[in-house]
Design a protein around this motif. Structure first.
Motif, PDB file in Angstrom:
ATOM      1  N   LEU A   1       0.806  -1.214   0.000  1.00 32.25           N
ATOM      2  CA  LEU A   1       0.000   0.000   0.000  1.00 32.25           C
ATOM      3  C   LEU A   1       0.843   1.270   0.000  1.00 32.25           C
ATOM      4  CD1 LEU A   1      -2.815  -0.999   2.531  1.00 32.25           C
ATOM      5  CD2 LEU A   1      -2.785  -1.232   0.031  1.00 32.25           C
ATOM      6  N   GLY A   2       2.043   1.175   0.541  1.00 35.33           N
ATOM      7  CA  GLY A   2       2.879   2.367   0.631  1.00 35.33           C
ATOM      8  C   GLY A   2       3.704   2.630  -0.598  1.00 35.33           C
ATOM      9  N   HIS A   3       4.165   1.550  -1.256  1.00 33.38           N
ATOM     10  CA  HIS A   3       5.081   1.730  -2.390  1.00 33.38           C
ATOM     11  C   HIS A   3       4.670   0.880  -3.580  1.00 33.38           C
ATOM     12  CE1 HIS A   3       9.238   2.402  -4.152  1.00 33.38           C
ATOM     13  NE2 HIS A   3       8.953   3.595  -3.638  1.00 33.38           N
ATOM     14  N   ALA A   4       3.377   0.549  -3.646  1.00 30.20           N
ATOM     15  CA  ALA A   4       2.800  -0.190  -4.781  1.00 30.20           C
ATOM     16  C   ALA A   4       3.519  -1.506  -5.036  1.00 30.20           C
ATOM     17  CB  ALA A   4       2.802   0.677  -6.036  1.00 30.20           C
ATOM     18  N   ASP A   5       4.058  -2.119  -3.965  1.00 31.65           N
ATOM     19  CA  ASP A   5       4.743  -3.408  -4.063  1.00 31.65           C
ATOM     20  C   ASP A   5       6.015  -3.352  -4.900  1.00 31.65           C
ATOM     21  OD1 ASP A   5       4.198  -5.588  -2.549  1.00 31.65           O
ATOM     22  OD2 ASP A   5       2.946  -6.627  -4.018  1.00 31.65           O
ATOM     23  N   VAL A   6       6.569  -2.171  -5.089  1.00 31.81           N
ATOM     24  CA  VAL A   6       7.790  -2.017  -5.886  1.00 31.81           C
ATOM     25  C   VAL A   6       8.979  -1.977  -4.927  1.00 31.81           C
ATOM     26  CG1 VAL A   6       9.013  -0.629  -7.597  1.00 31.81           C
ATOM     27  CG2 VAL A   6       6.515  -0.761  -7.645  1.00 31.81           C
ATOM     28  N   GLY A   7       9.525  -3.145  -4.652  1.00 32.80           N
ATOM     29  CA  GLY A   7      10.631  -3.253  -3.716  1.00 32.80           C
ATOM     30  C   GLY A   7      10.648  -4.607  -3.054  1.00 32.80           C
ATOM     31  N   GLU A   8      11.281  -4.696  -1.888  1.00 36.89           N
ATOM     32  CA  GLU A   8      11.435  -5.957  -1.171  1.00 36.89           C
ATOM     33  C   GLU A   8      11.069  -5.751   0.302  1.00 36.89           C
ATOM     34  OE1 GLU A   8      15.430  -7.774  -2.201  1.00 36.89           O
ATOM     35  OE2 GLU A   8      15.597  -5.796  -3.112  1.00 36.89           O
ATOM     36  N   ILE A   9      10.476  -6.764   0.895  1.00 39.07           N
ATOM     37  CA  ILE A   9      10.107  -6.694   2.314  1.00 39.07           C
ATOM     38  C   ILE A   9      11.375  -6.691   3.166  1.00 39.07           C
ATOM     39  CG2 ILE A   9       8.888  -7.878   4.183  1.00 39.07           C
ATOM     40  CD1 ILE A   9       7.006  -9.009   2.050  1.00 39.07           C
ATOM     41  N   ALA A  10      11.399  -5.836   4.175  1.00 39.71           N
ATOM     42  CA  ALA A  10      12.543  -5.736   5.076  1.00 39.71           C
ATOM     43  C   ALA A  10      12.208  -6.353   6.432  1.00 39.71           C
ATOM     44  CB  ALA A  10      12.974  -4.281   5.228  1.00 39.71           C
ATOM     45  N   GLU A  11      13.179  -6.298   7.356  1.00 43.35           N
ATOM     46  CA  GLU A  11      13.100  -7.083   8.593  1.00 43.35           C
ATOM     47  C   GLU A  11      13.191  -6.240   9.869  1.00 43.35           C
ATOM     48  OE1 GLU A  11      15.357 -10.818   6.333  1.00 43.35           O
ATOM     49  OE2 GLU A  11      16.473  -9.455   7.658  1.00 43.35           O
ATOM     50  N   ASN A  12      12.930  -4.946   9.759  1.00 43.01           N
ATOM     51  CA  ASN A  12      12.892  -4.052  10.924  1.00 43.01           C
ATOM     52  C   ASN A  12      14.242  -3.839  11.600  1.00 43.01           C
ATOM     53  OD1 ASN A  12      10.160  -3.724  10.543  1.00 43.01           O
ATOM     54  ND2 ASN A  12       9.520  -4.952  12.307  1.00 43.01           N
ATOM     55  N   HIS A  13      15.342  -3.951  10.833  1.00 39.35           N
ATOM     56  CA  HIS A  13      16.644  -3.683  11.458  1.00 39.35           C
ATOM     57  C   HIS A  13      17.545  -2.789  10.619  1.00 39.35           C
ATOM     58  CE1 HIS A  13      18.289  -6.653   8.710  1.00 39.35           C
ATOM     59  NE2 HIS A  13      17.482  -7.577   9.196  1.00 39.35           N
ATOM     60  N   HIS A  14      17.128  -2.375   9.421  1.00 36.29           N
ATOM     61  CA  HIS A  14      17.796  -1.362   8.615  1.00 36.29           C
ATOM     62  C   HIS A  14      19.150  -1.815   8.065  1.00 36.29           C
ATOM     63  CE1 HIS A  14      17.555   3.294   8.028  1.00 36.29           C
ATOM     64  NE2 HIS A  14      18.017   2.686   6.944  1.00 36.29           N
TER      65      HIS A  14
END
Length: 568
Positions: A370-383
């Motif tokens: 919803l934020g980036h139209a699914d253009v990218g990869e899921i991250a893991e909350n650690h940067h």
């Protein structure tokens, strides 16, 4: 004249041999990791690729040196770029890359960072790092002058590095990049840390190893300024080594660079990837709404976009003949509570139960969609990204709205209304809107606050609960040193963890990649365990150029390089 490149450390040569033996070629992540490390230790891009048994790619941005004879409209020597136009000041205090894209016309860098992960010499010709990474020898390019005719030499390099090491300078994020050279007692460079060996050589002697200094020199606040630099008069007296001069700066509207034909620019002679082909470069601020950027492109008002978010890509793709440029990056957004921020006299986000509740209420997959139209990869909350050398894979974050609600109740915060702040744009606003919906679904009260750019940029680091975008950086340890180490100007999380700080110092000093990966796993785990932030996805970045424009493809770190733009 460039010196012979020094022999690389044995551990790097061993890694290259291991990667070659995996054949027919190392995978993209391993290759990028090696290229970044080898070039940081002084190998040319050609040498680094050759060590992997691969041909070095042609310099994508390199031109021919000829002035353009054709182009859009009636002015083939002009290019118009859609970009937010920021105010400027002392570069070491820049906290947005758009300011640097304008000053890059006349203020240059020692080193640049390329899309393939390599580092390229600019005002340096080469450098040597000791095997232990505790001594850096920097060789300054000869034949360079400031545009007032003053020779550029090693004294300028030493002076700028000393400026970067001044923790008393307001907003100086370069001090975080050069922490290893700073005396904690004085807040300035350590005695003997910066030595001018001769007119074109500088030596940095570190009290402990640090692998991140080259990456720090390539970051956008690392522009070199002249002696007696005054940020208040830098537009009226734009002394620099670059080929352009500022003509106009109107923050929020436009900025213009014009070619300085009176300056004998070194880059046009050295074949450094650019010939300053454009006589005039105009940055046009269409605001934070991508629809305005689309309208400007459709109406022929711009020749290039800076960066376009996922939801608007189909509309831009439909523009006739425009070229689309995509790149996978470690650029991201954080949805973060500030542990030091006070709300109504108390610190709601100092309670780890509250922070964990916020994390568990949010689905990173939904935030990406919803934020980036699914253009990218899921991250893991650690940067730390898979593109970063020494990245350690982590399990997916736990998404449990019911447990999130229970944690908030346990903290006595079930009736607290969290004000989630974002800028008024598209993707960051959309990401925050999606976060709001997820929190409400978990029974956590939230109210959205949407700020115009000037108000948001003024307070981004101190808001109690907000979203912030972060650009790609070459090293995970570099991001941690800038944003997560205790007391840094860019530590917007208000987080301080002595164990993290100690481990980070060890990681910065660890050369062996697998040993550093083990340390990185512990660092990532600490960020996760302390629920420092929701960092939901990595962005694939996209921009667009009109046919025939060379040098305008999206840079991994949002750079625009004026000297490399040309029409064919």
């Amino acid at each position: 004249m460039s010196r012979t490149r020094p022999k690389l450390p044995q551990w790097l040569r061993t890694q290259a041999r291991r990667l070659r033996e995996t054949g027919p070629g190392p995978d993209a992540a391993d290759r990028r990791e090696f290229l970044a490390l080898a070039s940081a230790f002084g190998a040319s891009a050609a040498t680094a690729y050759g060590m992997l048994g691969l041909p070095a790619p042609a310099a994508a941005q390199e031109g021919t040196g000829a002035r353009p004879e054709s182009g859009p409209g009636s002015n083939p020597r002009r290019v118009r770029i859609q970009m937010l136009v920021r105010d400027i000041g002392d570069p070491r205090s820049f906290d947005w890359f758009q300011a640097a894209n304008f000053t890059r016309g006349w203020l240059e860098y020692l080193i640049s960072y390329e899309n393939d992960g390599t580092f390229r010499p600019r005002l340096l010709t080469d450098w040597h790092i000791s095997d232990a990474a505790d001594e850096y020898t920097l060789h300054v390019r000869q034949g360079v002058t400031w545009n007032d005719g003053t020779p550029f030499d090693a004294s300028d390099v030493a002076r700028n590095i000393a400026r970067w090491c001044d923790r008393s300078a307001p907003g100086n994020s370069m001090a975080g990049r050069f922490d290893v050279l700073i005396d904690p007692g004085t807040g300035r460079a350590i005695d003997g840390g910066i030595t001018q060996i001769d007119s074109h050589t500088v030596r940095l002697s570190l009290p402990r190893p640090d692998i991140s200094l080259i990456a720090g020199m390539a970051d956008y606040p690392a522009a070199l300024v002249p002696r007696d630099f005054d940020a208040a008069t830098m537009l009226e007296n734009p002394v620099g080594t670059g080929p352009y001069l500022p003509e106009t700066l109107e923050p929020g509207r436009r900025a213009v660079l014009v070619r300085n034909d009176a300056h004998d620019w070194w880059g046009a002679q050295e074949g450094a990837g650019g010939g300053a082909w454009m006589e005039r470069i105009e940055f046009i601020d269409t605001g934070t709404d991508p629809l305005a950027a689309l309208a400007a492109a459709t109406d022929g008002q711009v020749d290039m976009t800076h960066s376009i978010e996922g939801a608007y890509l189909p509309a831009f793709a439909a523009l006739q003949d425009w070229q689309t440029h995509d790149i996978r990056t470690a650029a991201t957004v954080v949805i973060r509570p500030n542990q030091l921020a006070e709300v109504n006299g108390f610190r709601p986000y100092a309670d780890i139960r509250v922070r964990r509740a916020l994390q568990m209420a949010m689905s990173n997959a939904v935030l990406l969609e919803l934020g980036h139209a699914d253009v990218g990869e899921i991250a893991e909350n650690h940067h730390v990204s898979p593109l970063h050398p020494a990245y350690a894979p982590m399990p997916a974050p736990e998404f449990d709205p019911a447990q999130a609600r229970q944690l908030m109740i346990q903290a006595g915060m079930q009736d607290f209304v969290h004000e989630l702040i974002s800028i008024d744009d598209s993707w960051r606003r959309n990401t925050a809107d999606a976060a709001e919906a997820l929190l409400l679904d978990a029974g956590i009260k939230v109210r959205r606050v949407i700020l115009p750019g000037p108000l948001y940029w003024e307070g981004w680091a101190t808001f109690p609960f907000s979203t912030t975008d972060w650009g790609h950086r070459p090293l995970g340890v570099q991001t941690y040193a800038l944003a997560y180490r205790s007391g840094e100007p860019w530590n917007e999380f208000g987080w301080s963890n002595p164990e993290f700080d100690t481990l980070l110092s060890e990681a910065l000093a660890t050369l062996d990649i697998e040993a550093r990966r083990a340390l990185m796993a512990r660092l990532e785990a600490l960020v996760r365990e302390d629920a420092v932030t929701v960092q939901p996805y990595w962005r694939t970045l996209t921009n667009h150029t009109r046919p025939g424009l060379v040098g305008g493809a999206h840079h991994i770190a949002f750079e625009i390089r004026p000297a490399e733009l040309r029409w064919t």
